[in-house]
Design a protein around this motif. Structure first.
Motif, PDB file in Angstrom:
ATOM      1  N   SER A   1       4.507   1.212   0.601  1.00 23.60           N
ATOM      2  CA  SER A   1       4.275   1.042  -0.838  1.00 23.60           C
ATOM      3  C   SER A   1       4.493  -0.402  -1.293  1.00 23.60           C
ATOM      4  O   SER A   1       5.139  -1.200  -0.616  1.00 23.60           O
TER       5      SER A   1
ATOM      6  N   THR B   1      -5.754  -2.435   1.208  1.00 24.26           N
ATOM      7  CA  THR B   1      -7.066  -2.040   0.691  1.00 24.26           C
ATOM      8  C   THR B   1      -7.705  -1.025   1.635  1.00 24.26           C
ATOM      9  O   THR B   1      -7.125  -0.616   2.637  1.00 24.26           O
TER      10      THR B   1
ATOM     11  N   SER C   1       2.119   4.235  -2.345  1.00 28.73           N
ATOM     12  CA  SER C   1       1.919   3.884  -3.758  1.00 28.73           C
ATOM     13  C   SER C   1       1.854   2.372  -3.972  1.00 28.73           C
ATOM     14  O   SER C   1       2.280   1.587  -3.130  1.00 28.73           O
TER      15      SER C   1
ATOM     16  N   ASN D   1      -0.677   0.130  -4.173  1.00 28.44           N
ATOM     17  CA  ASN D   1      -1.563  -0.668  -3.338  1.00 28.44           C
ATOM     18  C   ASN D   1      -2.933  -0.699  -4.004  1.00 28.44           C
ATOM     19  O   ASN D   1      -3.049  -0.423  -5.212  1.00 28.44           O
ATOM     20  N   ALA D   2      -3.972  -1.039  -3.285  1.00 32.66           N
ATOM     21  CA  ALA D   2      -5.342  -1.049  -3.825  1.00 32.66           C
ATOM     22  C   ALA D   2      -6.218  -0.138  -2.974  1.00 32.66           C
ATOM     23  O   ALA D   2      -7.392  -0.448  -2.720  1.00 32.66           O
ATOM     24  N   LEU D   3      -5.677   0.976  -2.557  1.00 35.36           N
ATOM     25  CA  LEU D   3      -6.416   1.919  -1.722  1.00 35.36           C
ATOM     26  C   LEU D   3      -7.478   2.629  -2.552  1.00 35.36           C
ATOM     27  O   LEU D   3      -7.262   2.929  -3.734  1.00 35.36           O
ATOM     28  N   ARG D   4      -8.596   2.926  -1.940  1.00 34.83           N
ATOM     29  CA  ARG D   4      -9.699   3.578  -2.644  1.00 34.83           C
ATOM     30  C   ARG D   4     -10.165   4.786  -1.838  1.00 34.83           C
ATOM     31  O   ARG D   4      -9.623   5.102  -0.781  1.00 34.83           O
TER      32      ARG D   4
ATOM     33  N   ASN E   1      -0.642   4.911  -8.275  1.00 35.59           N
ATOM     34  CA  ASN E   1      -0.981   3.513  -8.540  1.00 35.59           C
ATOM     35  C   ASN E   1      -1.855   2.897  -7.450  1.00 35.59           C
ATOM     36  O   ASN E   1      -1.533   1.885  -6.840  1.00 35.59           O
ATOM     37  N   ASN E   2      -2.981   3.572  -7.206  1.00 31.07           N
ATOM     38  CA  ASN E   2      -4.019   3.066  -6.327  1.00 31.07           C
ATOM     39  C   ASN E   2      -5.357   3.214  -7.052  1.00 31.07           C
ATOM     40  O   ASN E   2      -5.396   3.334  -8.293  1.00 31.07           O
ATOM     41  N   ASN E   3      -6.454   3.232  -6.315  1.00 28.08           N
ATOM     42  CA  ASN E   3      -7.782   3.410  -6.907  1.00 28.08           C
ATOM     43  C   ASN E   3      -8.467   4.631  -6.299  1.00 28.08           C
ATOM     44  O   ASN E   3      -9.677   4.623  -6.062  1.00 28.08           O
TER      45      ASN E   3
ATOM     46  N   ASN F   1      -4.421   6.797 -10.872  1.00 30.19           N
ATOM     47  CA  ASN F   1      -5.571   6.642  -9.978  1.00 30.19           C
ATOM     48  C   ASN F   1      -6.822   6.969 -10.796  1.00 30.19           C
ATOM     49  O   ASN F   1      -6.815   6.846 -12.026  1.00 30.19           O
TER      50      ASN F   1
END
Length: 716
Positions: free
Chosen positions: A561, A566, A585, A587-590, A610-612, A635
């Motif tokens: 976290s 990405t 949590s 990060n910028a994971l999609r 708190n990602n995408n 998200n």
């Protein structure tokens, strides 16, 4: 007529000897137990619900109970000893054993016996040793009537049972004037400790009453126990000061009073009366003031615990005179000054020094490095500064070292020196060496036995270094709260024993490497760790109630976290079947939550917040019966929230920041077309296994595991 004379040869001497043996055997036939004693033993056997094979053993050995397993008789055939420890016995203890008029010793310890302890055994006119420890006996201990004559009992061990109620009062102990050893530890006795243990018995040498619920003060009457050598009444609710009379028990060798509510100042003039002390444990109380100089006169002292008190001032230099010291524990006090006040070179036997959370300043004293037997050293939570001396490499037996929360400098030099401590298995250096560069030196190639490495909260710069890949025995790696950059190295999967990885709160970039998800210790639910039970030579939690000593007590954790990762969550994440906590949590994971997460049946904590992330929350997640903390907030998830199972226990804040989500607990309700079909858990909440799993995880998951995840970041 002359008598006949035979030559007295070697052969005739043998014949005479055997003739004498024959006469003796005819005159004294082999004795056996009486029918009454046999009946008493058989009555005991019949009252057992499980005899652990004892009945078959006794039957096989014939009718004479003197030949039975665990039974010993005297020359007159009377049963003197019944020793049936560790036999797997279950059921009640029959009072019939009290009918064995010659019984001296009864040992039923380490079984699963229940019910009460028959008064006939405590009041026996013959028993001198009664040991029923480590069973499931319960209820009150019955009082002996005041009219009871003097009893011969010398050793009474009722420890580690389920006894409750008030401890027997003065009447009982007045008739036990031969008592030498009393152990009632690890029960739930209440009330005050009797003041008259030694009013009748002048022989009492051991009193162990720890881990109960005793209240009141330490009885001054214990000072009358002129033969007292061991007094252990820790882990109760005793309050007040140490009575001056206690110090009249001048033969005391072991004084242990930890985890009570005792207070006051340690009186140096009184302490020196206990010149025979080998162990002094006053930890976990409210003692204040200075450590008296007179403690240096306790020349036999080996173990000194004053931890978790309010002691202040500098260390007495006279402590150097306690040349037999093996353990010093001063953690969590307000002690100050320099550690160099003590000349550690006079303490050659010292194995453990723990000064965690005090206000010591200055440098680590050079004399400490002469303690060649030192195995555990914790200096963390102080104001120490400077660089480590190369002499610390002389501590070849050192296994546990904690330098955290100080102002040490030059981490590269420190690691170069410490790799000479070849037995080191725990190294905690967090919150020190601040702002330095993470050593990338490939010549750091020692630490062949290192199992736990914590470099958290140091604001270290650089990348995760390659030399960590050489730590073949590493099981816990904590690099959280630094400023590390670059990607997560693929070589982490080569750490075959790693089960706890926390690299959160850094600036790591790139995608989650699939190699990371090949970690052997996290894949198989059958995989066990190969931990040395001594790996944590000292407890690693701040509080006295949570003192995990071995890493097996920690959950299997993957925490990535608060980084800059990405890409999508790899579906291979479902391979980590033994994980108890997964945190990705901030990060910028999609992409979508992979359905393979549903394979992580042991998960207790799952945080993807708190990602995408997009798409729906997999409905099958409600089959994770141990899941007790879940967060996907902030998200871009949509569709219905799963219901049933653990999802019925989560608050709506776990789903905040996802405007496309709908569900009964949210403002946005689901329409008929988006309502998921009811699950087995939703329609049949009476399933016992599922109900148990929910209850278990609610207590264990949120409580113990959360404590681990928070406190493990502050391993000191």
């Amino acid at each position: 007529m002359q008598p006949l004379h035979f030559p007295y040869t070697k052969c005739s001497r043998k014949l005479t000897f055997f003739a004498l043996l024959l006469l003796i055997s005819l005159a004294s036939p082999t004795s056996s137990c009486t029918e009454k004693e046999k009946g008493s033993l058989l009555q005991f056997l019949s009252d057992l619900s499980s005899d652990g094979g004892l009945a078959a053993s006794w039957k096989q050995n014939g009718a004479d109970c003197c030949e039975w397993e665990g039974v010993t008789c005297g020359e007159d055939g009377a049963v003197t000893d019944v020793s049936l420890a560790l036999k797997g016995l279950e059921g009640r203890i029959t009072p019939s054993l009290g009918n064995l008029a010659g019984l001296l010793r009864l040992n039923l310890s380490h079984n699963s016996l229940s019910g009460g302890l028959p008064l006939e055994l405590v009041s026996s006119g013959s028993i001198i040793v009664l040991d029923v420890s480590f069973n499931r006996l319960r209820g009150d201990m019955q009082e002996l009537p005041s009219s009871t004559p003097s009893r011969p009992l010398q050793v009474l061990n009722i420890s580690s049972n389920l006894f409750t109620g008030r401890f027997p009062s003065s009447t009982t102990w007045e008739v036990m004037d031969n008592l030498v050893v009393l152990n009632a530890s690890n029960n739930s006795f209440t009330g005050q400790i009797p003041d008259n243990f030694c009013s009748s018995s002048s022989l009492l040498a051991v009193v162990e009453l720890c881990y109960n619920q005793f209240t009141g003060i330490i009885p001054p009457g214990l000072g009358n126990c002129s033969m007292l050598r061991v007094l252990k009444v820790g882990h109760n609710n005793l309050h007040g000061t140490l009575p001056n009379e206690l110090f009249d028990a001048s033969l005391l060798e072991y004084l242990s009073l930890p985890s009570n509510v005792l207070d006051g100042v340690l009186d140096g003039a009184q302490i020196i009366k206990l010149s025979n002390l080998v162990t002094l444990d006053l930890g976990g109380n409210n003692f204040s003031g200075k450590i008296p100089d007179s403690i240096g006169e306790l020349e036999r002292l080996e173990v000194l615990h004053l931890d978790y008190n309010n002691m202040s001032g500098e260390l007495p230099s006279a402590l150097s005179n306690c040349t037999n010291l093996v353990t010093i524990n001063f953690k969590s006090n307000n002690l100050s000054g320099e550690l160099s006040k003590v000349n550690f070179s006079t303490l050659p036997r010292l194995k453990t020094l723990d000064v965690l959370y005090n206000n010591f300043n200055g440098r680590v004293p050079e004399s400490l490095y002469t303690c060649s037997n030192l195995t555990a050293l914790r200096l963390s939570g102080n104001n120490l500064h400077g660089q480590l001396s190369p002499r610390i490499g002389n501590l070849k037996h050192l296994t546990f070292l904690s330098l955290a929360i100080n102002s040490f400098t030059n981490i590269t030099n420190a690691l170069h020196i410490l790799q000479r401590c070849t037995n080191l298995n725990t190294l905690l250096m967090g919150s020190s060496f601040r702002g330095e560069l993470m050593p990338e030196d490939d010549f750091i190639d020692g630490f062949e036995n290192l199992q736990v490495l914590s470099l958290n909260d140091c604001s270290l710069l650089g990348k995760i270094p390659l030399w960590i890949s050489k730590l073949a025995k590493l099981e816990m790696l904590i690099l959280s709260e630094n400023q590390l950059t670059g990607s997560i190295p693929a070589w982490i999967e080569d750490l075959k024993h790693l089960f706890y990885l926390d690299i959160s709160n850094n600036s790591l970039t790139g995608e989650i490497p699939t190699n990371l998800l090949d970690m052997q210790m996290l894949q198989s639910e059958k995989t066990t760790t190969s931990l040395d039970p001594r790996v944590f030579e000292l407890p690693v939690y701040k509080g006295p109630s949570l003192q995990y000593r071995i890493p097996i007590a920690f959950a299997k954790v993957l925490d990535l976290s608060n980084n800059k990762l990405t890409g999508e969550i790899p579906p291979e994440i479902g391979q980590l079947k033994s994980l108890l906590s997964l945190n990705l949590s901030f990060n910028a994971l999609r992409g979508q939550i992979p359905i393979s997460v549903c394979n992580l049946r042991n998960l207790q904590i799952l945080d993807f917040s708190n990602n995408n992330l997009t798409g729906a929350i997999p409905a099958a997640l409600n089959s994770l019966y141990f899941l007790s903390a879940f967060n996907v907030s902030n998200n871009d998830l949509g569709g219905p929230i799963p219901f049933g199972g653990q999802f019925n226990t989560f608050q709506n804040s776990c789903f905040d920041g996802n405007p496309k989500l709908c569900g009964s607990i949210l403002t946005h309700k689901c329409g008929p077309a988006s309502t998921p079909p009811p699950t087995t858990m939703a329609t049949k909440q009476t399933d016992y296994k599922a109900a148990f799993a929910i209850a278990f995880s609610a207590f264990f998951g949120v409580g113990v595991l959360y404590d681990q995840l928070v406190l493990s970041r502050f391993l000191r």
